[in-house]
Structures are given as C-alpha cells and as structure tokens.
Design a protein around this motif. Structure first.
Motif, short mmCIF file in Angstrom:
data_model
loop_
_atom_site.label_atom_id
_atom_site.label_comp_id
_atom_site.label_asym_id
_atom_site.label_seq_id
_atom_site.Cartn_x
_atom_site.Cartn_y
_atom_site.Cartn_z
N LEU A 71 0.79 -1.23 0.00
CA LEU A 71 0.00 0.00 0.00
C LEU A 71 0.82 1.28 0.00
N ARG A 72 2.02 1.28 0.58
CA ARG A 72 2.77 2.55 0.74
C ARG A 72 2.95 3.33 -0.56
N PRO A 73 3.24 2.69 -1.70
CA PRO A 73 3.38 3.49 -2.91
C PRO A 73 2.04 3.96 -3.49
N LEU A 74 0.92 3.46 -2.96
CA LEU A 74 -0.39 3.69 -3.57
C LEU A 74 -1.31 4.64 -2.80
N LEU A 75 -1.18 4.68 -1.47
CA LEU A 75 -2.14 5.42 -0.64
C LEU A 75 -1.41 6.28 0.39
N PRO A 76 -2.10 7.31 0.90
CA PRO A 76 -1.50 8.15 1.95
C PRO A 76 -1.19 7.32 3.21
N GLU A 77 -0.17 7.72 3.93
CA GLU A 77 0.28 6.97 5.11
C GLU A 77 -0.82 6.76 6.15
N PRO A 78 -1.68 7.75 6.46
CA PRO A 78 -2.74 7.47 7.45
C PRO A 78 -3.67 6.31 7.03
N VAL A 79 -3.96 6.20 5.75
CA VAL A 79 -4.80 5.09 5.26
C VAL A 79 -4.04 3.78 5.39
N VAL A 80 -2.75 3.80 5.05
CA VAL A 80 -1.92 2.60 5.16
C VAL A 80 -1.89 2.13 6.62
N GLU A 81 -1.65 3.03 7.54
CA GLU A 81 -1.58 2.66 8.96
C GLU A 81 -2.90 2.07 9.45
N ASP A 82 -4.01 2.68 9.08
CA ASP A 82 -5.31 2.14 9.48
C ASP A 82 -5.55 0.77 8.87
N ALA A 83 -5.21 0.62 7.59
CA ALA A 83 -5.42 -0.66 6.91
C ALA A 83 -4.58 -1.76 7.56
N VAL A 84 -3.36 -1.46 7.92
CA VAL A 84 -2.49 -2.44 8.57
C VAL A 84 -3.09 -2.87 9.91
N LEU A 85 -3.60 -1.92 10.68
CA LEU A 85 -4.22 -2.24 11.96
C LEU A 85 -5.47 -3.11 11.78
N VAL A 86 -6.33 -2.73 10.85
CA VAL A 86 -7.55 -3.51 10.60
C VAL A 86 -7.20 -4.91 10.12
N LEU A 87 -6.25 -5.03 9.20
CA LEU A 87 -5.89 -6.36 8.71
C LEU A 87 -5.32 -7.22 9.84
N HIS A 88 -4.53 -6.63 10.71
CA HIS A 88 -4.01 -7.38 11.85
C HIS A 88 -5.17 -7.99 12.65
N GLU A 89 -6.20 -7.19 12.92
CA GLU A 89 -7.34 -7.70 13.69
C GLU A 89 -8.07 -8.82 12.95
N LEU A 90 -8.26 -8.66 11.64
CA LEU A 90 -8.97 -9.68 10.87
C LEU A 90 -8.18 -10.99 10.82
N VAL A 91 -6.86 -10.89 10.62
CA VAL A 91 -6.04 -12.11 10.58
C VAL A 91 -5.96 -12.74 11.97
N ALA A 92 -5.83 -11.93 13.02
CA ALA A 92 -5.80 -12.47 14.38
C ALA A 92 -7.08 -13.24 14.69
N ASN A 93 -8.22 -12.72 14.24
CA ASN A 93 -9.49 -13.45 14.43
C ASN A 93 -9.44 -14.79 13.69
N GLY A 94 -8.91 -14.79 12.48
CA GLY A 94 -8.79 -16.04 11.73
C GLY A 94 -7.90 -17.05 12.44
N VAL A 95 -6.78 -16.58 12.97
CA VAL A 95 -5.86 -17.46 13.70
C VAL A 95 -6.53 -17.99 14.97
N ASP A 96 -7.12 -17.09 15.75
CA ASP A 96 -7.68 -17.47 17.06
C ASP A 96 -8.97 -18.27 16.97
N HIS A 97 -9.83 -17.94 16.03
CA HIS A 97 -11.17 -18.52 16.03
C HIS A 97 -11.41 -19.53 14.91
N ALA A 98 -10.88 -19.30 13.72
CA ALA A 98 -11.11 -20.25 12.63
C ALA A 98 -10.11 -21.40 12.70
#
Length: 173
Positions: A36-63
C-alpha cells in the motif's frame, strides 16, 4: 506462504496465503504495508495495517484454518478481505473494561468505512473498506449476494487466478 501482486486494470491487488499461526499477523501487516505505501496516503496505510491485523488475528484465534488475505485498491480506498475455512461468523462483544481481549471487531468497525462477514460453502470472508475519512462510522453493508460483492471488488477474479482458493458462493449473513 504464497504472496503475489495482481494488476486488474487500474486497480492493483495483493493476495497472500497464510497458515493459522500467530506469526501470520506480522506477515500480513508487513506485506500489506509494502503493497500500500506506494499507492495510498500513510494514514490510510496505517489504518489498513491495523484492521488487517485484527482480521487475521481473528482467523488465527477462532477459525484455526489456512487463510487467503486480499487487498484491492480503488482510487483512494482499499478493500481488505480474509477468507478462512470456518463458517462461524465473528461477533462483536459488549465492552468490558476488565477484558484483555475481544475488541477486535469493534476496532474494525470504528476505523473502517464499511465492514462485513459473509459465509460461503467453504468458510467465510470477513472484509473491511478503508479510505481517507476513517472518522466516518462504519455502515452496515447492504444485503448483497456474496458472489456479486466479491466480483464487484475483484476478490472473485483474484481467487480464479489462484485455482486452489475457494470462491464465495453463499449469501452474506
């Protein structure tokens, strides 16, 4: 782990397969940030990284199943999706200030413009859309058949290019 960048016209996409291991959270964060860094502003990248972490953590923990993680950029927004092999949807929990866990989907809902979960015959997909205005509360997605939603945002095309993935075919729940 298989990671690839896919070009769909003017909408770059990223896809990675991850095992159900805690290390997958870091792998997903680092890969998404690189994409994402070459494509989007840094605040969007930071938010996306945080959200993806939560989604993947749910997959690891629950699925507890292998996951296919995708990201697709359209203009100044990104759509993230985590496909796993469990049909049990995640759920938000009531706020408990004593709890050390259980706020992931609340965080996803606060940061994302929209997010949702839909089931298909081989599991579920949890997705979130982020853009330049993360202060806008997340809106529930309209009831759209999963196949149409996936096709509209390119997830189906990315899945078709990688034949070992599952295609969303059920309705959102």
């Amino acid at each position: 782990m298989i990671e690839r960048r896919i070009e769909h016209g003017h909408h770059p996409s990223w896809l990675v397969r991850l095992p159900p291991e805690p290390e997958s959270c870091r792998t997903a964060r680092q890969g998404l940030a690189r994409f994402l860094r070459p494509l989007l502003p840094e605040p969007v990248v930071e938010d996306a990284v945080l959200v993806l972490h939560e989604l993947v953590a749910n997959g690891v923990d629950h699925a507890g199943t292998p996951m296919i993680v995708t990201a697709r950029v359209r203009g100044d927004a990104v759509r993230l999706a985590v496909h796993d092999g469990s049909t049990v949807p995640g759920e938000t929990r009531p706020h408990d200030p004593r709890a050390h866990r259980g706020r992931g989907l609340q965080l996803v809902g606060t940061i994302s413009r929209r997010w949702g979960i839909y089931r298909h015959r081989t599991g579920k997909t949890t997705w979130a859309e982020l853009g330049p205005d993360p202060d806008t509360p997340a809106q529930p997605a309209p009831a759209v058949p999963a196949q149409r939603t996936a096709h509209r945002f390119g997830a189906r095309r990315a899945d078709q290019e990688n034949r070992n993935t599952s295609l969303p075919t059920g309705s959102r729940s």
